[in-house]
Design a protein around this motif. Sequence first.
Motif, mmCIF file in Angstrom:
data_model
loop_
_atom_site.group_PDB
_atom_site.id
_atom_site.type_symbol
_atom_site.label_atom_id
_atom_site.label_comp_id
_atom_site.label_asym_id
_atom_site.label_seq_id
_atom_site.Cartn_x
_atom_site.Cartn_y
_atom_site.Cartn_z
ATOM 1 N N ASP A 1 0.803 -1.310 0.139
ATOM 2 C CA ASP A 1 0.429 -0.388 -0.404
ATOM 3 C C ASP A 1 0.720 1.218 0.300
ATOM 4 O O ASP A 1 2.015 1.442 0.928
ATOM 5 C CB ASP A 1 -1.097 0.336 1.566
ATOM 6 C CG ASP A 1 -1.735 1.157 0.884
ATOM 7 O OD1 ASP A 1 -1.982 1.821 -0.016
ATOM 8 O OD2 ASP A 1 -2.934 1.379 2.309
ATOM 9 N N GLY B 1 0.407 4.584 0.227
ATOM 10 C CA GLY B 1 0.554 5.204 1.515
ATOM 11 C C GLY B 1 0.792 4.979 2.345
ATOM 12 O O GLY B 1 1.069 6.052 3.457
ATOM 13 N N VAL C 1 -2.504 12.965 2.866
ATOM 14 C CA VAL C 1 -3.564 12.130 2.557
ATOM 15 C C VAL C 1 -3.175 11.910 1.835
ATOM 16 O O VAL C 1 -2.694 11.996 0.329
ATOM 17 C CB VAL C 1 -4.142 13.536 1.972
ATOM 18 C CG1 VAL C 1 -5.588 13.213 1.944
ATOM 19 C CG2 VAL C 1 -4.423 14.950 3.339
ATOM 20 N N ALA C 2 -3.647 10.822 1.746
ATOM 21 C CA ALA C 2 -3.133 9.598 0.682
ATOM 22 C C ALA C 2 -4.331 8.221 0.418
ATOM 23 O O ALA C 2 -4.580 8.115 1.173
ATOM 24 C CB ALA C 2 -1.945 8.982 1.053
ATOM 25 N N GLU C 3 -4.507 8.159 -0.711
ATOM 26 C CA GLU C 3 -5.538 7.011 -0.947
ATOM 27 C C GLU C 3 -4.770 5.057 -0.485
ATOM 28 O O GLU C 3 -4.194 5.631 -0.373
ATOM 29 C CB GLU C 3 -6.287 7.297 -2.527
ATOM 30 C CG GLU C 3 -7.048 8.630 -2.829
ATOM 31 C CD GLU C 3 -7.060 8.870 -4.061
ATOM 32 O OE1 GLU C 3 -7.469 7.853 -5.033
ATOM 33 O OE2 GLU C 3 -7.907 10.079 -4.296
ATOM 34 N N THR C 4 -5.957 3.935 -1.229
ATOM 35 C CA THR C 4 -5.454 3.441 -1.103
ATOM 36 C C THR C 4 -4.597 3.281 -2.895
ATOM 37 O O THR C 4 -5.104 2.831 -3.398
ATOM 38 C CB THR C 4 -6.257 2.003 -0.652
ATOM 39 O OG1 THR C 4 -7.169 2.239 0.516
ATOM 40 C CG2 THR C 4 -5.805 0.904 -0.917
ATOM 41 N N VAL C 5 -3.497 2.918 -2.760
ATOM 42 C CA VAL C 5 -2.803 2.951 -4.417
ATOM 43 C C VAL C 5 -2.081 1.771 -3.461
ATOM 44 O O VAL C 5 -0.422 1.886 -3.031
ATOM 45 C CB VAL C 5 -1.874 4.419 -4.592
ATOM 46 C CG1 VAL C 5 -0.946 3.664 -5.708
ATOM 47 C CG2 VAL C 5 -3.165 5.238 -4.485
ATOM 48 N N ARG D 1 0.234 14.500 -1.170
ATOM 49 C CA ARG D 1 -1.620 14.052 -1.274
ATOM 50 C C ARG D 1 -0.961 13.171 -2.091
ATOM 51 O O ARG D 1 0.028 13.138 -2.992
ATOM 52 C CB ARG D 1 -1.803 15.132 -1.866
ATOM 53 C CG ARG D 1 -2.583 16.178 -1.144
ATOM 54 C CD ARG D 1 -3.687 16.707 -1.394
ATOM 55 N NE ARG D 1 -4.159 18.143 -0.433
ATOM 56 C CZ ARG D 1 -5.019 18.123 -0.160
ATOM 57 N NH1 ARG D 1 -5.923 16.788 0.318
ATOM 58 N NH2 ARG D 1 -5.086 18.658 0.776
ATOM 59 N N GLY E 1 -2.429 9.906 -4.566
ATOM 60 C CA GLY E 1 -3.863 9.912 -5.357
ATOM 61 C C GLY E 1 -3.943 8.485 -6.690
ATOM 62 O O GLY E 1 -3.197 8.702 -7.302
ATOM 63 N N LEU E 2 -5.255 8.747 -7.566
ATOM 64 C CA LEU E 2 -4.764 8.087 -8.306
ATOM 65 C C LEU E 2 -6.276 8.593 -9.243
ATOM 66 O O LEU E 2 -6.899 8.867 -8.880
ATOM 67 C CB LEU E 2 -5.428 6.042 -7.871
ATOM 68 C CG LEU E 2 -4.447 5.405 -8.192
ATOM 69 C CD1 LEU E 2 -5.403 3.576 -7.863
ATOM 70 C CD2 LEU E 2 -4.137 5.479 -9.228
ATOM 71 N N GLU E 3 -6.248 8.629 -10.333
ATOM 72 C CA GLU E 3 -6.465 9.601 -11.483
ATOM 73 C C GLU E 3 -6.753 8.299 -13.036
ATOM 74 O O GLU E 3 -5.634 8.212 -13.691
ATOM 75 C CB GLU E 3 -6.077 10.745 -11.842
ATOM 76 C CG GLU E 3 -6.243 11.690 -11.147
ATOM 77 C CD GLU E 3 -5.763 13.071 -11.604
ATOM 78 O OE1 GLU E 3 -5.706 13.237 -12.606
ATOM 79 O OE2 GLU E 3 -5.773 14.148 -10.838
ATOM 80 N N SER F 1 -14.388 -3.587 -8.051
ATOM 81 C CA SER F 1 -15.433 -2.569 -6.953
ATOM 82 C C SER F 1 -16.398 -3.102 -6.289
ATOM 83 O O SER F 1 -16.401 -4.258 -7.140
ATOM 84 C CB SER F 1 -15.894 -1.577 -8.155
ATOM 85 O OG SER F 1 -16.774 -2.092 -9.045
#
Length: 633
Positions: A498, A500, A522-526, A563, A565-567, A633
């Motif tokens: 992970d 993050g 601030v981190a998403e699960t990547v 920060r 995240g994923l785009e 998902s």
Amino acid sequence: MDVMIGTLNRAILTLGFLLAAGALSAFGQGSETAARQAITVLCDDNYAPYAFRDSDGTMQGILVDQWQAWERKTGVTVSFVGLPWAEAQRRFNTGVGDVIDTVFVTKERAAIYSFSAPYATIQVPVFIHKSISGIARAGDLRGFKVGTKEGDAAVSELATRGVSTIALYPSYEDIVEAAARNDIRIFCIDAPPAYYYLYKRGIDADFRIAFILNEGAFHRAVRKGDEDILRLVEHGFAAIPLSTIEGIDRKWLGSELSRRFGLRIIGAVAVGAALLVIILIGISWDLRRRVARATESLHEKVILLEASEARNRAFISVLPDIIFTLDRRGTFIESSTAESNKLAFPPEAFIGKRLDEVGFPADIVSGFMQELVAAIDGNSITNYEYSLPGDSGMQRFEGRIVPLTGDLAILVIRDITELRRQEQLLSSSLLEKEVLLKEIHHRVKNNMQVISSLIQLQSYSLRDELDRELLHETQARINAMAAIHELLYQSPDLSSVDAGEYLGTVIEELSQGYDATGIRCVAETVKLGLDEAMPLGLITNELLMNSIKYAYGAGERGLVEVRLGLEGNIVVLAVADHGKGLAPGIDPMTSTSMGFTLVRSLSEQLGGTITFGATEGFRAELRFPSRQPPEAS
């Protein structure tokens, strides 16, 4: 044929009357009659013209009328119960009823029944479709599916002669209906009901008699120990006048046609025949043409059918599986396998029997029945695995149940002992490799911590502050790389971490090393692999060290934001502060400093882009494509 059977039956009855003449006086004394006021007779309810049901479901036929005559003669009340033949035998064998009628003598039945004298001789032919040839004896039936009635003596007779693919039906009429639907093309039925139902269904011209399997005689039977009932029965039938028996036969078998014809009839027939000849001559050319075309088409269909049957037999012969057909009650109807030695029991030991009657353990029977009912009711394929002892120990099997039409299903059995053994070996091997890989990550992390500690000890001996700072930066870089090995050692997934969580560990190390308390993440699960996560951690380490050292003045503790995240499938890392910004003349894209050189090089390694710039303070943004598949998902 029915007339011949009736004549033969009357001859047998006449002989029975002569043999029983000496016993009539004993019957006249009424000893058996006085002892019994009523009897129950069980019989096949689908055996025309002897015993069958009319359109209202009422039993009728030769035997019904004969037993009514017996009742009038003896004064003993008769309850005549018609049932499917297998059910009639099962009930009688469990003590229901006093007499069972229309029964052949077999070795198995002779052990439990006492029989009357024979009163009718019955042929048992094997019928084949007119498109099939080359069948002249029982041995020629091997490999073909043969339809017969459940509980019929023909079942054991066929099995004894090596015929293993037997389809069981509740009644003779059900067999003829199946033949009309082309479900079966070979079947074994007693002659009288066979002619009746074939003519009734209108398919008598489509089938031929291949050979006579055997010839048996009808008897009435009682259970061993009930011979007094048998004597009562035989004495009663012996007392019925022969004219009554013959009248019953004429009623159901008919009479021969009179052979005397009037002149008018002969003349009418002659005129009709002449007209028919003229008509036939007029249309014969058209009929010949149509017949030729139909014959050619039929011949092509027969060739295709024979080829299809050959392919099916060849397909089954190369399969390593055992294939059964069962009904909802778990009764074995037929079996197919290229290697009969794979069967736990010979076909004659289980065809026509239920799972719980063959000898399988109770837990296996219970599990199979649950899956069988679920497959039929849900019209879906189900699987059941079980173990049985074999020559080399316990063997594992998989049973796949495929529903058919009605209450039938196909059961495909496959030996999966070797497959499960290989899976167990593979699982054990993977576990050993995972333990080894975790140990490698743990040792790499420990070695890097040792290197970091040596660098720190070395820095204590340096007097130049700039040299000590360079060693401090190197120590931070080593700690950033060691952190990912620590995460992999603790993670259940050795292929990814992970990102993050990893950046949080890097930030914590820097915060402690530089006494920086203003870093916010601030981190998403990547999820990233090792070859992506380590460059990302080093880039983050360099950018944070730049902000910690140069963004704010001495003694200041300003905010530094991180920060992640994923785009879509693009990983985005942003590091920003609100400090003084870069010194004039410094361009991060061309700077030769150690930090910016590492950032640019590692960005290229990730296949991404790094941009710098901000209206206030310092900001850097890294974008690179993730190589990990997106999570469902």
